[in-house]
Scaffold this active site. Structure first.
Site, short mmCIF file in Angstrom:
data_model
loop_
_atom_site.label_atom_id
_atom_site.label_comp_id
_atom_site.label_asym_id
_atom_site.label_seq_id
_atom_site.Cartn_x
_atom_site.Cartn_y
_atom_site.Cartn_z
CB ALA A 13 1.27 0.28 6.55
CG ASP A 67 -1.75 -16.86 9.25
OD1 ASP A 67 -0.22 -16.71 9.23
OD2 ASP A 67 -2.62 -17.17 9.14
CG HIS A 88 11.10 -2.01 5.02
ND1 HIS A 88 9.31 -2.18 4.87
CD2 HIS A 88 10.52 -3.41 5.42
CE1 HIS A 88 8.58 -3.11 5.35
NE2 HIS A 88 9.45 -4.04 6.24
CG LEU A 89 11.68 1.91 -0.48
CD1 LEU A 89 10.66 3.26 -0.59
CD2 LEU A 89 12.59 2.25 -1.68
CB SER A 90 12.56 4.03 5.19
OG SER A 90 11.40 3.36 5.98
NE ARG A 146 6.71 4.77 10.20
CZ ARG A 146 5.96 4.34 9.30
NH1 ARG A 146 5.20 3.30 8.30
NH2 ARG A 146 4.91 5.60 9.00
CG ASN A 196 8.31 -1.77 0.72
OD1 ASN A 196 7.43 -1.90 1.78
ND2 ASN A 196 8.98 -1.15 0.26
NE ARG A 200 9.80 6.17 9.26
CZ ARG A 200 8.79 5.91 8.23
NH1 ARG A 200 8.94 4.62 7.22
NH2 ARG A 200 8.01 6.74 7.89
CE1 TYR A 238 8.84 5.24 3.46
CE2 TYR A 238 7.30 6.96 3.62
CZ TYR A 238 7.71 6.13 3.41
OH TYR A 238 7.14 5.57 5.33
N PRO A 246 1.00 -1.29 0.20
CG PRO A 246 0.54 -1.15 2.21
CD PRO A 246 0.07 -1.81 1.00
CG ASN A 247 -0.55 4.40 1.24
OD1 ASN A 247 -1.04 5.50 0.43
ND2 ASN A 247 -0.68 4.19 2.21
NE ARG A 274 0.77 12.45 -2.38
CZ ARG A 274 -0.01 12.15 -2.74
NH1 ARG A 274 -0.90 11.88 -0.97
NH2 ARG A 274 -0.69 11.80 -3.32
CD GLU A 334 10.17 -7.63 6.64
OE1 GLU A 334 10.55 -8.58 7.46
OE2 GLU A 334 9.77 -6.67 7.11
CG HIS A 355 4.39 -1.59 10.35
ND1 HIS A 355 5.95 -2.62 10.74
CD2 HIS A 355 5.11 -1.16 9.81
CE1 HIS A 355 6.72 -1.98 9.57
NE2 HIS A 355 6.26 -0.94 9.50
O1 CA2 Z 1 10.05 2.12 4.14
C1 CA2 Z 1 9.55 1.65 3.61
O2 CA2 Z 1 9.82 0.55 1.95
C2 CA2 Z 1 7.93 0.78 3.98
O3 CA2 Z 1 7.26 0.01 3.52
C3 CA2 Z 1 6.99 2.39 3.54
C4 CA2 Z 1 5.52 2.10 4.12
C5 CA2 Z 1 5.52 1.96 5.83
O4 CA2 Z 1 4.38 1.93 6.32
C6 CA2 Z 1 6.45 0.81 6.88
O5 CA2 Z 1 6.76 1.15 7.51
C7 CA2 Z 1 8.18 0.73 5.42
C8 CA2 Z 1 4.91 3.38 3.66
C9 CA2 Z 1 4.57 3.65 2.27
C10 CA2 Z 1 3.93 4.53 1.31
O6 CA2 Z 1 4.50 4.95 0.74
C11 CA2 Z 1 5.70 6.60 0.42
C12 CA2 Z 1 5.78 6.69 -0.72
C13 CA2 Z 1 5.66 8.10 -1.12
C14 CA2 Z 1 5.20 9.08 -0.59
C15 CA2 Z 1 3.91 8.09 -0.18
C16 CA2 Z 1 3.79 7.32 1.21
#
Ligand code: CA2
Length: 145
Positions: free
Chosen positions: A77, A87, A100-102, A111, A74, A107, A23, A10-11, A18, A98, A80
């Site tokens: 959210a 499953d 994650h970008l961050s 998370r 990836n 954080r 990110y 998601p997202n 953004r 697994e 978490h």
């Molecule tokens: O760091 C990551 O890749 C995350 O999986 C990104 C998720 C966050 O909930 C995880 O804790 C860590 C959020 C993805 C949202 O991506 C966006 C990218 C650009 C602008 C807004 C949201």
């Protein structure tokens, strides 16, 4: 030829549009292009998919059966929160990494919990978009060893 599914949750379709301070500025289309170019370089097949819906991500994991050797996930959210994804990974034969970008451990505390880590072969986080390339190399090495 080995086959890898790069699955984003998601997202992540908003990537590069953004919150660049967290990110980066690379878009999801850029990430997918990078993965395709790297796949050619290392001699694997790659398929990329993204969904904002938990059940659709579960469906992608189920559909990987017999098709993909590995999944780079990836889960955004859902990482978490999602026992359903945990499953689904537990039931798949594919090797899951697994991603994650961050650096989720640097954080917010919420998370630091991941339902994906216990059922994955490993975790790559904190390296931005380059993490996808690192994950492809790592999972190919894992499959071949
Ligand atoms: O760091 C990551 O890749 C995350 O999986 C990104 C998720 C966050 O909930 C995880 O804790 C860590 C959020 C993805 C949202 O991506 C966006 C990218 C650009 C602008 C807004 C949201």
């Amino acid at each position: 030829m080995r086959s890898i599914l790069v699955l984003n949750g998601p997202n992540l379709n908003l990537l590069g549009t953004r919150q660049p301070e967290i990110y980066g500025t690379t878009t999801l289309a850029d990430v997918e292009d990078m993965c395709a170019a790297h796949a050619e370089k290392i001699g694997v097949a790659v398929t990329c998919a993204q969904s904002n819906h938990e059940g659709a991500l579960v469906d992608h994991i189920h559909a990987a059966r017999g098709v993909h050797d590995a999944i780079i996930l990836n889960a955004g959210a859902y990482t978490h929160t999602s026992i359903a994804l945990m499953d689904a990974i537990s039931s798949t034969e594919a090797t899951v990494v697994e991603l994650h970008l961050s650096n989720i451990h640097a954080r917010e505390t919420f998370r630091h919990t991941s339902y994906i880590s216990p059922v994955s072969v490993g975790l790559i986080c904190g390296f931005g978009a380059n993490g996808y390339i690192l994950a492809m190399d790592a999972v190919l090495h894992h499959l071949e060893s």
